[in-house]
Design an enzyme around this catalytic site. Sequence first.
Site, mmCIF file in Angstrom:
data_model
loop_
_atom_site.group_PDB
_atom_site.id
_atom_site.type_symbol
_atom_site.label_atom_id
_atom_site.label_comp_id
_atom_site.label_asym_id
_atom_site.label_seq_id
_atom_site.Cartn_x
_atom_site.Cartn_y
_atom_site.Cartn_z
ATOM 1 C CB SER A 135 -2.017 7.202 -1.839
ATOM 2 O OG SER A 135 -2.383 6.489 -0.691
HETATM 3 N N1 SAM Z 1 -2.798 2.159 -0.696
HETATM 4 C C1 SAM Z 1 -4.116 2.616 -0.976
HETATM 5 C C2 SAM Z 1 -4.335 2.918 -2.437
HETATM 6 O O1 SAM Z 1 -3.394 2.882 -3.207
HETATM 7 O O2 SAM Z 1 -5.480 3.153 -2.771
HETATM 8 C C3 SAM Z 1 -4.502 3.836 -0.200
HETATM 9 C C4 SAM Z 1 -4.962 3.460 1.111
HETATM 10 S S1 SAM Z 1 -5.777 4.633 2.092
HETATM 11 C C5 SAM Z 1 -4.795 6.025 2.065
HETATM 12 C C6 SAM Z 1 -5.521 3.886 3.676
HETATM 13 C C7 SAM Z 1 -6.301 2.651 3.921
HETATM 14 O O3 SAM Z 1 -5.887 2.108 5.156
HETATM 15 C C8 SAM Z 1 -7.789 2.852 4.027
HETATM 16 O O4 SAM Z 1 -8.443 2.079 3.082
HETATM 17 C C9 SAM Z 1 -8.126 2.397 5.447
HETATM 18 O O5 SAM Z 1 -9.371 1.749 5.535
HETATM 19 C C10 SAM Z 1 -6.992 1.448 5.727
HETATM 20 N N2 SAM Z 1 -6.709 1.173 7.138
HETATM 21 C C11 SAM Z 1 -6.707 2.016 8.182
HETATM 22 N N3 SAM Z 1 -6.353 1.350 9.294
HETATM 23 C C12 SAM Z 1 -6.130 0.054 8.938
HETATM 24 C C13 SAM Z 1 -5.734 -1.108 9.621
HETATM 25 N N4 SAM Z 1 -5.483 -1.121 10.941
HETATM 26 N N5 SAM Z 1 -5.602 -2.241 8.930
HETATM 27 C C14 SAM Z 1 -5.851 -2.289 7.612
HETATM 28 N N6 SAM Z 1 -6.223 -1.223 6.909
HETATM 29 C C15 SAM Z 1 -6.367 -0.063 7.564
#
Ligand code: SAM
Length: 663
Positions: free
Chosen positions: A62
């Site tokens: 992000s």
């Molecule tokens: N917080 C992270 C960082 O600082 O890099 C950014 C995360 S990214 C925007 C969102 C993440 O949510 C992705 O890696 C995606 O695979 C994960 N995601 C989506 N749905 C999910 C779920 N149901 N459970 C766990 N992770 C999930």
Amino acid sequence: MLDLPRARDRMVNIHVGGRGIHDREILQAMREVPREAFVDPGFEEFAYEDAPLPIADGQTISQPYVVAFMIEMADVKSGDHVLEVGTGSGYAAAVMSRIVERVYTIERHPGLAETAKRRFEKLGYENIEVRTGDGTKGWPEAAPFDAIVVTASGPGAPLALQEQLDVGGRLVIPVGEDPDSQRLLKVTRTGAATYSEEDFGGVRFVPLIGKQGWPENGEPAEVSRALRRPHPLSLPEMIATAAEPLPDFDDQAFGELFDRFADRRVVLLGEASHGTSEFYRARAAITRRLIEKHGFTIVAVEADWPDAAAIDRYVRHRKSLAGASPPFQRFPIWMWRNTDVAAFTDWMRHRNEKLEPSEQAGFYGLDIYNMSGSIAAVLGYLDRVDPQAAKIARERYGCLTPWQNEPSTYGRAVLTAGYQKCEKAVLEQCRDLLAKQLDYARRDGVDFLDASQNARLIAAAEHYYRIMYYGGAEAWNLRDTHMFETLEHLLNATGSNAKAVVWAHNSHIGDARYTEMGIVRGELNIGQLCREHFGDRAALIGLGTHSGTVAAASDWDGEMEVKRIRASHADSYERLCHDSRVPRFLLDLGRDKALRERMLERRLERFIGVIYRPETELRSHYADASLPQQFDAFLWFDKTCAVTPLSSEHARSGVPDTYPFGL
Ligand code: SAM
């Protein structure tokens, strides 16, 4: 060699602190966690840009500001137990781990979870637990949580997560499928079965895939429908979220923010007053960047052509014209004879010195006022290249000379005198000059451009001063049409790839069709004409302020005074920007659809010209406008200062008080 700690500090100061995140613990944690350790190999140099970056499995790390904003919304404190759904790179979890007691983080992609785990181990962050799985179901064994942060956008707030909040606990989650209309929600558990909800504006996230999120294909399953409806938002909060803070004028990052406009044919930069230093300095910083990096070679300003031509000679190291009087002597002299403009033209001169004439950037005036200067320039030119033509021109222009030093009195005269004869003579002069274009151009291309422009503007000015007596839209429209045609003429004369930056007041730059000017008074302006002519290849950028000081007069031809600007009106766009509490920012009005829609409805906008009358401000200086339609982007400086006019004190040692220096 990249200085990453310095870049990190700068990112925290400008993109996080500068945008209104003031929580010291968050700022400190972001200074501590090396973001470069969380990006994929090869992306380290971009780690401190305020942007999301791609990571494995089609996911993203992000944007730093959004990480900070979400953590601030979640109100995390030392001693808290926090759940994160969507580990991604692990960066947000790492930042939170520096503040709270324990972080639990869930990622659905095993590869990402593994990589994040290794990163935490390597950095010695021992208070983070990582798990692979569907985070929409939460982590029941570790519940209840003081805060839950979801970093992917679901259809609503998953019930499992709401239930795993402690009383008083906060769940922060983006909601919405369409990336253009996602909102950031905060759900607070207020009792055993009660929750409150707030909306913190438009965001853009990857989808939350899971049992209580979106399925990989098809309709979502178990979601709280009550939490799907859109919520009324505070507009200033939406502005704060979308605002891109502005670094110092001399910081290269200032200009870089405007690279998004690099492919435009014309970039028009406005100002909310003619006497505000920040407006000149911002325009100079943007223009320097567009000239240096993006091939812009025309700087066209709301100034008289012959005066600007003298500056053009200065910036291009060409000899000044013999006997020419110093430029910009007429009211309002602070508009172009000020320290900010002098610094900018010095920069142009310095840069041009190393370049071939065809690569140099030029400085031109678009305005119509200086008839006497224009006549002198046409005659002087013809004297040199075609004395016979000069003789005829003198006779023709003779009928204008009684009024040429005070052209505004000419309007009255033409009502009674042989006006038609004179108009014809001027137009003939102009036509003659243009007809000889090829011949003259062969002898001296640059001078010809100058002389033919002067002839065109004398014809237009004569018309302008005649109709000025009838006042109203016709005179204004003639002036702005003339300015647009001059710009077009400049672009055509400079080549098919020529690109121009225009500096003029917001009232000329902001598309008049979306302001009271166009809607009520039938006035058009250069911004509107540029859009109609160049479409998406024109960028219209307005500038504004809330309070401070401004250089202005009380009456036409009056002395310059430094006046205090009143705080912006409660019903104005300026007040919305002020209430965002972000002190200086770029608002790209094409980026956030939801914000744009919320701002569309017309409200007051302030216009200060060379005259400022604070005592009758509402009547004299405010008009209705729809800002997102008027401009493509808006630059905000909450507090601003008056320009410093050049005077003998500012003349540099050994140089006479003429401007530009050395002429
Ligand atoms: N917080 C992270 C960082 O600082 O890099 C950014 C995360 S990214 C925007 C969102 C993440 O949510 C992705 O890696 C995606 O695979 C994960 N995601 C989506 N749905 C999910 C779920 N149901 N459970 C766990 N992770 C999930």
